[in-house]
Structures are given as structure tokens and as C-alpha cells.
Design an enzyme around this catalytic site. Structure first.
Site, mmCIF file in Angstrom:
data_model
loop_
_atom_site.group_PDB
_atom_site.id
_atom_site.type_symbol
_atom_site.label_atom_id
_atom_site.label_comp_id
_atom_site.label_asym_id
_atom_site.label_seq_id
_atom_site.Cartn_x
_atom_site.Cartn_y
_atom_site.Cartn_z
ATOM 1 C CB VAL A 102 -40.172 34.264 24.857
ATOM 2 C CG1 VAL A 102 -40.439 35.351 25.878
ATOM 3 C CG2 VAL A 102 -38.863 34.487 24.133
ATOM 4 C CB SER A 123 -35.404 34.204 29.475
ATOM 5 O OG SER A 123 -35.336 35.509 29.006
ATOM 6 C CE LYS A 176 -32.618 37.061 29.637
ATOM 7 N NZ LYS A 176 -33.854 37.730 29.354
ATOM 8 C CE1 TYR A 234 -29.948 38.536 27.050
ATOM 9 C CE2 TYR A 234 -30.772 39.465 25.001
ATOM 10 C CZ TYR A 234 -31.004 38.948 26.269
ATOM 11 O OH TYR A 234 -32.296 38.827 26.728
ATOM 12 C CE1 TYR A 244 -39.522 36.469 30.574
ATOM 13 C CE2 TYR A 244 -41.094 34.680 30.541
ATOM 14 C CZ TYR A 244 -39.934 35.258 30.080
ATOM 15 O OH TYR A 244 -39.179 34.628 29.136
HETATM 16 N N1 GLU Z 1 -33.907 36.702 23.597
HETATM 17 C C1 GLU Z 1 -35.120 37.162 24.208
HETATM 18 C C2 GLU Z 1 -35.102 38.666 24.317
HETATM 19 O O1 GLU Z 1 -34.067 39.208 24.586
HETATM 20 C C3 GLU Z 1 -35.254 36.519 25.547
HETATM 21 C C4 GLU Z 1 -36.597 36.761 26.087
HETATM 22 C C5 GLU Z 1 -37.052 35.746 27.063
HETATM 23 O O2 GLU Z 1 -37.005 34.524 26.840
HETATM 24 O O3 GLU Z 1 -37.534 36.212 28.111
HETATM 25 O O4 GLU Z 1 -36.087 39.315 24.125
#
Ligand code: GLU
Length: 312
Positions: A266, A72, A75, A197, A248
Site C-alpha cells: 500500500v 506488504s 511479506k 509485524y 490483493y
Molecule cells: N502494514 C499494512 C497493513 O498491515 C500492510 C498493508 C499492505 O501493504 O498490503 O495494513
């Protein structure tokens, strides 16, 4: 911990050394994410931390050159790349409020008509990637090019095993994308979007790479080569959304403890920005129940406590 350096001006190196020493003695470091099977094998005792100064000097401690799964954290970069292209129109398709729900939650989307709360929960990131895909026809490729350029590391790449693992266990992300498509908030074919993605999330990079790549947010929108990606105001906006939504549903606790804009993934990495001063990246794969790296948050907490650097 082994300490390696690359240049001579290392203002915060003694602080990093002290943090690595303290973290090395900390028991109970959480558990690696196992819902993406390719991530589960990482050793929760791994630890690396890097600082990048505004001029591109980078140094670190522990496994700061070891690539890990960025997840993430990417992002932030897709948000910046899309915001640079389409500006405020983006905010008609994704909000900028904390969600108060888990990062992969579906429930809020129905109440809010397919508009995700923010760009850092999975639904919001899918919208951002979709919009970047519409504008560039290769969102993940744009991301990779950007990360390579900013880090100065042309070897950065997707991890195809991780991407395949995410695709195989991607029902929830597929559900989010289809659900938003039903509200007209996804432009591209969902299969194409999910491929973009998952590749985006799979990029493997080290603390050194990510600390450098985050530098434009400490330089108020200016890239490593001196060109501008974001306006000063947009850089402020991205930092603000990181502070309020980047870790989060523990962003309040992260702001309380660390006091910096940050984004976790994560894979156990966290990037953080000291605007006008430096950027940081810390990695340790053991996560707490909210999905943030236990040692990573502790290390950033110690960094701002020991240096007095925060946005407050
Ligand atoms: N590729 C992970 C998902 O889509 C990213 C989650 C993350 O790092 O928050 O669940």
C-alpha cells in the site's frame, strides 16, 4: 524524467525510458493509502522504476533511488526466510490459495478455523512473521539484515514514524492476530508479534534496493553472494504464490495484464520477477480501489508488452 545509471550493461534502459515518458503523460493516477496516516502525504505523481539483472547490475528511471514504504512487499521476504528455515511445515499453518477477499478481511478466518488463505493477506503474513519470530527471536531484524545484504545498502532501515502510525491505527491487525491466537495458530504474545509485524511493514527502501533484494527469486533461490536461500522448488513455490495471491484481490487481472509473479504494497511499490532473467520494482503512491499502484501496474504491463518477457 531524470535518468540515472550505475553501470554500463543496461539492456532494458530504453524500454524503461519509454515507459517513464508514457506514464508521465497518463492522467488519473489513483490515491495514496490514507488508513495509515504517515503514508497519506506522498505525491501520487511520484514515479520510479528499476530493473536488476541477475549479476546485480541495476538501473532505472524517475525516482528509482527514492526510499518509500515497502509495506506488504516485505511479506515475500519473510515468507522466503521462514520457508528456508521450516520448509513445508509452514503450509500446515497458512494456505496458498487466493482469498477473493480484501487483504485485511476477518470473515474467512472463522469459516476456515484460523488458518489464513495465503501468506500475502495480512492474516497470513502475521502467521509467517510469528513463525519466523519463534525461530529467530527477531523476525523484523532478520528481514532487515536480509534486505541490507541483498541490496548492498547498509543504510536501509525501519521508518519508526510509519511503524508508530500503524501501531496507533492497528486495531484490525490486532483483531486478526488475537482471533488466530484463539485457534492456536499464533505462538508468540500478540503484542510482540504486532510490534515485529509493524516494524517489518515500515521498512523504507527504493526501487533499486527492492529490485536487487528480489534477485534470489529470479536466480531460483540463490542469494546475491552465491549462497542458496531456497531450493529451486521453493523459489518456484514463492513465485507461484506471488502470481496467484500477490496483488490483493486483483491477482487475476495482474496476471492477465503483466504475466509475472508480483507483490504490491500500500506504499505504492510493486516487485516483479522474470525467472532466470531479471527482477523489477516500480513505485508510484497513487493506488486503485484494490490497493495496487495505478501507474505501477500500468508500467509493468507496458514492460512485458514491449519486451515480450513474461512467464507465459
Ligand atoms: N502494514 C499494512 C497493513 O498491515 C500492510 C498493508 C499492505 O501493504 O498490503 O495494513
Amino acid at each position: 524524467m531524470a535518468i540515472m545509471t550505475t553501470t554500463s550493461s543496461h539492456t532494458f534502459l530504453p524500454v524503461l525510458e519509454r515507459i517513464a515518458e508514457e506514464i508521465g503523460h497518463t492522467p488519473g493516477r489513483g490515491r495514496p493509502a490514507d488508513y495509515i496516516p504517515a503514508l497519506a502525504a506522498r505525491d501520487p505523481r511520484s514515479f520510479g522504476m528499476a530493473v536488476a539483472e541477475l549479476d546485480g547490475t541495476v538501473y532505472g528511471v524517475g525516482e528509482w533511488r527514492e526510499p518509500f514504504s515497502t509495506q506488504s512487499i516485505t511479506k515475500v521476504f519473510t515468507l522466503a526466510l521462514d520457508l528456508a528455515r521450516e520448509g513445508d511445515e509452514l503450509w500446515e499453518h497458512v494456505g496458498r490459495e487466493p482469498s477473493g477477499n480484501p487483504f485485511n478481511s476477518l470473515v474467512q478466518l472463522e469459516y476456515e478455523n484460523g488458518i489464513p488463505r495465503n501468506p500475502f493477506i495480512n492474516a497470513g503474513a502475521l502467521v509467517v512473521t510469528d513463525r519466523l519470530q519463534t525461530r529467530t527471536e527477531d523476525a523484523a531484524g532478520q528481514l532487515l539484515d536480509f534486505l541490507r545484504a541483498e541490496s548492498g545498502n547498509p543504510a536501509l532501515d525501519f521508518d519508526h514514524e510509519v511503524a508508530a502510525s500503524e501501531t496507533a491505527f492497528g486495531d484490525r491487525n490486532a483483531a486478526l492476530a488475537h482471533f488466530m491466537a484463539s485457534y492456536g495458530n499464533i505462538d508468540n504474545d500478540v503484542t510482540v508479534l504486532l510490534d515485529q509485524y509493524f516494524r517489518q511493514c515500515s521498512v523504507a527502501a527504493s526501487c533499486a534496493d527492492l529490485a536487487l533484494a528480489t534477485g534470489f527469486l529470479a536466480r531460483h533461490g540463490i542469494r546475491a553472494d552465491g549462497t542458496r536461500l531456497l531450493t529451486r522448488s521453493q523459489a518456484k513455490q514463492v513465485n507461484a504464490v506471488m502470481l496467484t495471491c500477490g496483488t490483493y484481490d486483483a491477482a487475476g487481472d495482474f496476471a492477465y495484464r503483466v504475466g509475472l509473479p508480483g507483490k504490491s504494497g500500500v506504499g505504492g511499490g510493486i516487485i516483479a520477477v522474470v525467472p532466470g532473467r531479471c527482477t523489477l520494482c516500480v513505485w508510484s503512491p497513487g493506488l486503485d480501489e484494490r490497493g495496487n499502484s495505478v501507474a505501477g501496474v500500468a508500467a509493468l504491463d507496458r514492460f512485458t508488452t514491449l519486451t515480450g518477457l513474461s512467464v507465459f
